[in-house]
Motif scaffolding. Structure first.
Motif, PDB file in Angstrom:
ATOM      1  N   UNK A 126     -38.030  -0.936 -20.711  1.00  0.00           N
ATOM      2  CA  UNK A 126     -38.303   0.499 -20.594  1.00  0.00           C
ATOM      3  C   UNK A 126     -39.405   0.862 -21.581  1.00  0.00           C
ATOM      4  N   UNK A 127     -39.874   2.108 -21.486  1.00  0.00           N
ATOM      5  CA  UNK A 127     -41.062   2.484 -22.260  1.00  0.00           C
ATOM      6  C   UNK A 127     -41.047   3.978 -22.532  1.00  0.00           C
ATOM      7  N   UNK A 128     -41.849   4.379 -23.510  1.00  0.00           N
ATOM      8  CA  UNK A 128     -42.052   5.807 -23.739  1.00  0.00           C
ATOM      9  C   UNK A 128     -43.157   6.243 -22.773  1.00  0.00           C
ATOM     10  N   UNK A 129     -42.871   7.293 -22.005  1.00  0.00           N
ATOM     11  CA  UNK A 129     -43.803   7.760 -20.970  1.00  0.00           C
ATOM     12  C   UNK A 129     -44.548   8.992 -21.499  1.00  0.00           C
ATOM     13  N   UNK A 130     -45.859   8.885 -21.597  1.00  0.00           N
ATOM     14  CA  UNK A 130     -46.710   9.988 -22.062  1.00  0.00           C
ATOM     15  C   UNK A 130     -46.153  10.532 -23.388  1.00  0.00           C
ATOM     16  N   UNK A 135     -39.589  10.441 -16.301  1.00  0.00           N
ATOM     17  CA  UNK A 135     -40.500  10.222 -15.176  1.00  0.00           C
ATOM     18  C   UNK A 135     -40.586  11.435 -14.242  1.00  0.00           C
ATOM     19  N   UNK A 136     -39.657  12.380 -14.358  1.00  0.00           N
ATOM     20  CA  UNK A 136     -39.797  13.633 -13.611  1.00  0.00           C
ATOM     21  C   UNK A 136     -40.999  14.426 -14.110  1.00  0.00           C
ATOM     22  N   UNK A 137     -41.476  14.106 -15.319  1.00  0.00           N
ATOM     23  CA  UNK A 137     -42.596  14.833 -15.914  1.00  0.00           C
ATOM     24  C   UNK A 137     -42.159  15.827 -16.973  1.00  0.00           C
ATOM     25  N   UNK A 138     -40.830  15.944 -17.187  1.00  0.00           N
ATOM     26  CA  UNK A 138     -40.324  16.882 -18.191  1.00  0.00           C
ATOM     27  C   UNK A 138     -40.133  16.178 -19.538  1.00  0.00           C
ATOM     28  N   UNK A 139     -40.427  16.897 -20.614  1.00  0.00           N
ATOM     29  CA  UNK A 139     -40.204  16.349 -21.956  1.00  0.00           C
ATOM     30  C   UNK A 139     -38.706  16.101 -22.122  1.00  0.00           C
ATOM     31  N   UNK A 140     -38.332  14.908 -22.580  1.00  0.00           N
ATOM     32  CA  UNK A 140     -36.927  14.571 -22.801  1.00  0.00           C
ATOM     33  C   UNK A 140     -36.715  14.394 -24.302  1.00  0.00           C
ATOM     34  N   UNK A 141     -35.853  15.204 -24.871  1.00  0.00           N
ATOM     35  CA  UNK A 141     -35.561  15.082 -26.298  1.00  0.00           C
ATOM     36  C   UNK A 141     -35.835  16.346 -27.097  1.00  0.00           C
ATOM     37  N   UNK A 187     -38.695  22.945  -9.811  1.00  0.00           N
ATOM     38  CA  UNK A 187     -38.422  21.823 -10.723  1.00  0.00           C
ATOM     39  C   UNK A 187     -37.918  22.354 -12.064  1.00  0.00           C
ATOM     40  N   UNK A 188     -38.557  23.426 -12.543  1.00  0.00           N
ATOM     41  CA  UNK A 188     -38.160  23.999 -13.832  1.00  0.00           C
ATOM     42  C   UNK A 188     -36.737  24.552 -13.763  1.00  0.00           C
ATOM     43  N   UNK A 189     -36.362  25.081 -12.592  1.00  0.00           N
ATOM     44  CA  UNK A 189     -34.989  25.562 -12.409  1.00  0.00           C
ATOM     45  C   UNK A 189     -33.976  24.416 -12.426  1.00  0.00           C
ATOM     46  N   UNK A 190     -34.392  23.225 -11.979  1.00  0.00           N
ATOM     47  CA  UNK A 190     -33.488  22.069 -11.989  1.00  0.00           C
ATOM     48  C   UNK A 190     -33.176  21.668 -13.430  1.00  0.00           C
ATOM     49  N   UNK A 191     -34.198  21.673 -14.272  1.00  0.00           N
ATOM     50  CA  UNK A 191     -34.005  21.253 -15.668  1.00  0.00           C
ATOM     51  C   UNK A 191     -33.541  22.424 -16.538  1.00  0.00           C
ATOM     52  N   UNK A 197     -44.534  22.657 -21.370  1.00  0.00           N
ATOM     53  CA  UNK A 197     -44.274  22.748 -22.813  1.00  0.00           C
ATOM     54  C   UNK A 197     -42.797  22.864 -23.178  1.00  0.00           C
ATOM     55  N   UNK A 198     -41.896  22.615 -22.245  1.00  0.00           N
ATOM     56  CA  UNK A 198     -40.461  22.491 -22.531  1.00  0.00           C
ATOM     57  C   UNK A 198     -39.850  23.715 -23.211  1.00  0.00           C
ATOM     58  N   UNK A 199     -40.238  24.911 -22.739  1.00  0.00           N
ATOM     59  CA  UNK A 199     -39.637  26.143 -23.261  1.00  0.00           C
ATOM     60  C   UNK A 199     -38.418  26.492 -22.398  1.00  0.00           C
TER      61      UNK A 199
END
Ligand code: HEM
Length: 302
Positions: A126-130, A135-141, A187-191, A197-199
């Motif tokens: 596995x890897x750090x993505x961007x 991989x959905x494109x959302x910041x995780x963490x 997508x933002x509603x899913x997360x 910018x993960x607000x």
């Protein structure tokens, strides 16, 4: 807590972009002491060596057989939750370093070290993505505890298992085609957070089915349950997903969050699970360095 009990430092080490996860099944009849002795032949986990970290975690049954006095209450194998299958194994190794070559070498060495007592059950590079995105494109963490608070969240503070950590390991496979076919707003509603910018979405905008609406939950005393997530994405052009790995001082928060994600709770489930499927689930215990040394003094050798 009496004296200083050292947790495995690799749980907290930051800045590593290459990850490798291994799970092993101990062969029937293998002596548990031989397993811990084989693990001690991996590079000593108290130091980062060759630019890489090793975190060693044992399945509940195996750790209880190796070190019953150092096994915390509540340490139990994973059971199926909703669509999440239980795929419990005996040993979990998380190797992470600067580059793929280093962690691959360590993974191969681990398979050799354990070869006499255990079979490799799963492996996942596995890897750090961007910028630490899933991989959905959302910041995780984003809402992970900051590093100076993480030990309070992740490490058993006292009693049996002090200095150790409960670990949840799950492989989630995404349907990125379907997820990315949604509008950005959907997508933002899913997360429950904005994508660039993960607000966090405002209370009136964030759906009850949003991922963060499901996993943010209080305990019986009204304190927000917290876990320390160290997940990383994996992928090929054929399959992409998240190797979910998280640490906690107690096991209940994992189960509570998983039930809120995966069980229909009054008709509400986590909408993220419509786009990602759990294909594995295991609980492990990452003992303190002190407990590893008690179980096998060779962990203390240089
Ligand atoms: C497909 C699997 C998963 C994906 C893609 C995913 C992704 C995300 C994302 C993008 C966030 C928002 C940013 C952040 O605060 O980190 C988040 C938050 C979070 N996730 Fe997940 N997650 C997954 C599975 C899980 C599981 C299995 C759990 C718990 C067992 C979990 C627990 C949490 C928690 C506690 C937060 C922080 C919530 C907050 O305090 O706002 N996640 N996740």
């Amino acid at each position: 807590m009496s004296g200083y009990v050292a947790a495995q430092p690799g749980i907290f080490a930051q800045g590593t972009r290459a990850h490798y996860y291994l799970e092993f099944d101990v062969r029937g009849g293998a002596d548990p002491d031989a397993v811990i002795s084989a693990l001690s032949r991996l590079r000593e986990p108290a130091v980062t060596s060759g630019g890489a970290n090793i975190v060693i975690a044992l399945g509940p049954d195996l750790w209880r057989r190796i070190a019953p006095d150092d096994a915390p209450a509540g340490l139990q194998p994973f059971v199926p939750i909703g669509t999440a299958p239980a795929t419990q194994h005996d040993v979990f190794l998380w190797l992470h370093g600067t580059n793929h070559d280093v962690v691959l070498d360590m993974a191969r060495a681990a398979v050799v070290a354990l070869g006499g007592v255990a079979d490799l059950a799963t492996e996942q590079p596995a890897f750090v993505y961007l910028d630490s995105r899933d991989m959905t494109g959302f910041v995780d963490g984003t809402e992970n505890p900051p590093i100076w608070e993480a030990p309070d969240v992740a490490i058993v503070p006292e009693g049996a298992g002090v200095g150790g950590s409960f670990v949840l390991v799950m492989r989630w496979v995404h349907d990125l085609g379907r997820f990315h076919a949604l509008s950005k707003e959907d997508q933002e509603g899913v997360i429950g957070r904005t994508k660039p910018d993960s607000v966090e979405l405002a209370a009136g905008v964030k759906p009850a089915t949003a991922h963060i609406a499901r996993v943010v939950v209080d305990d019986d005393e009204g304190n927000e349950r917290e876990i320390f997530r160290r997940s990383t994405p994996f992928g090929t052009v054929h399959e992409q997903g998240l190797q979910f790995v998280a640490f906690c001082r107690e096991p209940e928060s994992f189960s509570v969050m998983l039930h809120r994600m995966l069980d229909d709770d009054g008709g509400v489930h986590d909408r993220l699970t419509d786009f990602s499927t759990p294909v594995s689930g295991s609980f492990y215990f990452a003992p303190s360095i002190d407990a590893l040394v008690r179980a096998c003094p060779a962990f203390d050798d240089d």
